[in-house]
Enzyme design. Structure first.
Site, PDB file in Angstrom:
ATOM      1  N   ASN A  28       0.856  -1.192   0.000  1.00  0.00           N
ATOM      2  CA  ASN A  28       0.000   0.000   0.000  1.00  0.00           C
ATOM      3  C   ASN A  28       0.891   1.241   0.000  1.00  0.00           C
ATOM      4  O   ASN A  28       0.783   2.110   0.855  1.00  0.00           O
ATOM      5  CB  ASN A  28      -0.952   0.003   1.194  1.00  0.00           C
ATOM      6  CG  ASN A  28      -2.053   1.035   1.055  1.00  0.00           C
ATOM      7  OD1 ASN A  28      -2.444   1.383  -0.052  1.00  0.00           O
ATOM      8  ND2 ASN A  28      -2.549   1.527   2.172  1.00  0.00           N
ATOM      9  N   HIS A  33       7.204   5.867   1.158  1.00  0.00           N
ATOM     10  CA  HIS A  33       7.941   4.670   0.780  1.00  0.00           C
ATOM     11  C   HIS A  33       8.866   4.942  -0.402  1.00  0.00           C
ATOM     12  O   HIS A  33      10.017   4.503  -0.438  1.00  0.00           O
ATOM     13  CB  HIS A  33       6.973   3.542   0.387  1.00  0.00           C
ATOM     14  CG  HIS A  33       6.136   3.020   1.506  1.00  0.00           C
ATOM     15  ND1 HIS A  33       4.783   3.228   1.568  1.00  0.00           N
ATOM     16  CD2 HIS A  33       6.455   2.281   2.598  1.00  0.00           C
ATOM     17  CE1 HIS A  33       4.289   2.645   2.644  1.00  0.00           C
ATOM     18  NE2 HIS A  33       5.289   2.056   3.297  1.00  0.00           N
ATOM     19  N   GLN A  57       3.366  -9.253  13.644  1.00  0.00           N
ATOM     20  CA  GLN A  57       3.384  -7.965  14.321  1.00  0.00           C
ATOM     21  C   GLN A  57       1.989  -7.366  14.517  1.00  0.00           C
ATOM     22  O   GLN A  57       1.869  -6.219  14.941  1.00  0.00           O
ATOM     23  CB  GLN A  57       4.284  -6.981  13.577  1.00  0.00           C
ATOM     24  CG  GLN A  57       3.799  -6.560  12.210  1.00  0.00           C
ATOM     25  CD  GLN A  57       4.886  -5.853  11.418  1.00  0.00           C
ATOM     26  OE1 GLN A  57       5.881  -6.462  11.027  1.00  0.00           O
ATOM     27  NE2 GLN A  57       4.711  -4.554  11.194  1.00  0.00           N
ATOM     28  N   ARG A 188      -2.174   3.645   6.694  1.00  0.00           N
ATOM     29  CA  ARG A 188      -3.454   3.602   7.406  1.00  0.00           C
ATOM     30  C   ARG A 188      -4.246   4.905   7.271  1.00  0.00           C
ATOM     31  O   ARG A 188      -5.388   4.969   7.736  1.00  0.00           O
ATOM     32  CB  ARG A 188      -3.224   3.265   8.879  1.00  0.00           C
ATOM     33  CG  ARG A 188      -2.816   1.802   9.106  1.00  0.00           C
ATOM     34  CD  ARG A 188      -2.809   1.441  10.582  1.00  0.00           C
ATOM     35  NE  ARG A 188      -2.701   0.012  10.788  1.00  0.00           N
ATOM     36  CZ  ARG A 188      -1.578  -0.657  11.006  1.00  0.00           C
ATOM     37  NH1 ARG A 188      -0.429  -0.005  11.022  1.00  0.00           N
ATOM     38  NH2 ARG A 188      -1.583  -1.964  11.200  1.00  0.00           N
TER      39      ARG A 188
END
Length: 291
Positions: A28, A33, A57, A188
Site C-alpha cells: 500500500n 515509501h 506484528q 493507514r
C-alpha cells in the site's frame, strides 16, 4: 523490475550484487515509501524492496485481514522509482512452518511507548526483519537498509538489533514524508473518513507547537518538569478535539529515555524529540518530531 516470490529466487536474482540496498514494506505504498527507495538507490549496487504483510506484528484485535493490499499500484510505483528487485513472498514462502524461533526485542527499548500499547509488536517486527535481512544479505560483505523516521521507535529497535547481531548492514533513516497540511503519510491514512481527514493534521500541529515552545525555554527552567507539563497540555488539547490519546512524550533521540542525562542533568535541546500516538475515530495514527 524483477519480481520474485521465494528466498531461493531472491538469492539467485542477487547473485551478482555485492552491496544490496533494501527497503522492507508492507505494501500500500505512498510517497514516503518511494522516498526511501530513492534514498536506497544512491547507496548500494542493487535496490531491493519487499512487500509482505507480517502476521507476527499484528495483535489479535488489529487489522491484519483488512490491511490494504494494492499489488498492481505498488508494482507501478516501484517501477516509477526504478527499483531493481521486488521480493513479494507469500506467507508460506517466508513462514513454511510455524515460526517457533523468534527475536525478542530489547525490552528496555521496546516495552515503552508503542510497546506498552502493542505488546509483542516489536518482537514480530524484529523476527520478520531479521528473516528478510537473511534473505537479502546472506553471503554479502556489506549492505544497506533504509527505514523511515515516522516509525521512530521501530527504527531505533532495528538499529539496536542490527548492532547486537553484528550484521554487516548499515541502517539509514529516511525523513518523514508529509501531506500538504503536515499529516505524516501512512498506509493507514486511507482508513480516515472525510471529516476525520480534515482533523487529522492536528496531531502534527500540536507536536510542532510543543517543539517550538521548547525552543524558547531559558537555561534556568527545569526541562523535565516543563516537558511533563507540555505533554499533559498537548494530550488535553487533542482530547478536546475528539482524539483518543495513547501518549504524547518527549524523549531523548538516542535511546527514547526521558530528557535527563545519566547525571540527572538536562541534555542538549537538539537531542530530543516528541512522539505521539492517538486514535481519530477508528484510525490509530503515530507521529514524531525531532527538536
Amino acid at each position: 523490475m524483477h519480481i520474485v516470490h521465494t528466498i531461493a529466487e531472491l538469492r539467485q536474482a542477487l547473485s551478482t550484487a555485492a552491496q544490496p540496498a533494501f527497503v522492507p514494506t508492507m505494501g500500500n505504498l505512498h510517497r514516503g515509501h518511494l522516498s526511501l527507495l530513492k534514498q536506497a538507490s544512491t547507496l548500494g549496487d542493487c535496490t531491493v524492496a519487499s512487500i509482505f504483510v507480517n502476521r507476527l506484528q499484528f495483535l489479535p484485535h488489529e487489522d491484519f485481514d483488512s490491511y490494504p493490499r494494492t499489488w498492481r499500484a505498488d508494482c507501478d510505483a516501484l517501477e516509477s522509482v526504478h527499483c531493481d528487485i521486488l521480493f513479494a513472498p507469500r506467507e508460506h514462502d517466508l513462514y513454511p512452518e510455524p515460526q517457533r524461533y523468534k527475536v525478542m526485542a530489547d525490552p528496555v527499548l521496546a516495552s515503552k511507548l508503542e510497546g506498552s500499547f502493542r505488546p509483542g509488536f516489536f518482537d514480530g517486527v524484529c523476527t520478520v526483519v531479521l528473516k528478510l535481512f537473511n534473505a537479502v544479505f546472506a553471503g554479502k560483505p556489506k549492505g544497506f537498509a533504509v527505514f523511515g523516521k515516522k516509525d521512530y521507535q521501530q527504527l531505533k529497535v532495528i538499529e539496536a538489533m542490527t548492532k547486537q547481531f553484528a550484521l554487516p548492514i548499515d541502517i539509514l533513516a529516511g525523513e518523514t514524508a508529509r501531506d500538504h497540511d503536515g499529516l505524516a503519510l501512512s498506509s493507514r491514512n486511507g482508513y480516515l473518513r472525510a471529516q476525520e481527514r480534515l482533523k487529522a493534521a492536528a496531531l502534527y500541529k500540536h507536536l510542532l507547537a510543543l517543539s517550538q515552545a521548547y525552543q524558547t525555554l531559558s537555561g534556568d527552567q527545569p526541562v523535565a518538569a516543563w516537558c511533563l507539563a507540555a505533554e499533559h497540555d498537548a494530550t488535553r488539547r487533542l482530547s478536546e478535539l475528539g482524539w483518543q490519546v495513547d501518549y504524547v512524550s518527549v524523549r531523548r533521540r538516542v535511546d527514547l529515555e526521558p530528557p535527563i542525562d545519566s547525571q540527572g542533568q538536562p541534555i542538549a535541546k537538539d537531542s530530543l524529540l516528541v512522539l505521539a500516538a492517538a486514535k481519530l475515530g477508528q484510525t490509530r495514527l503515530i507521529d514524531n518530531l525531532e527538536f
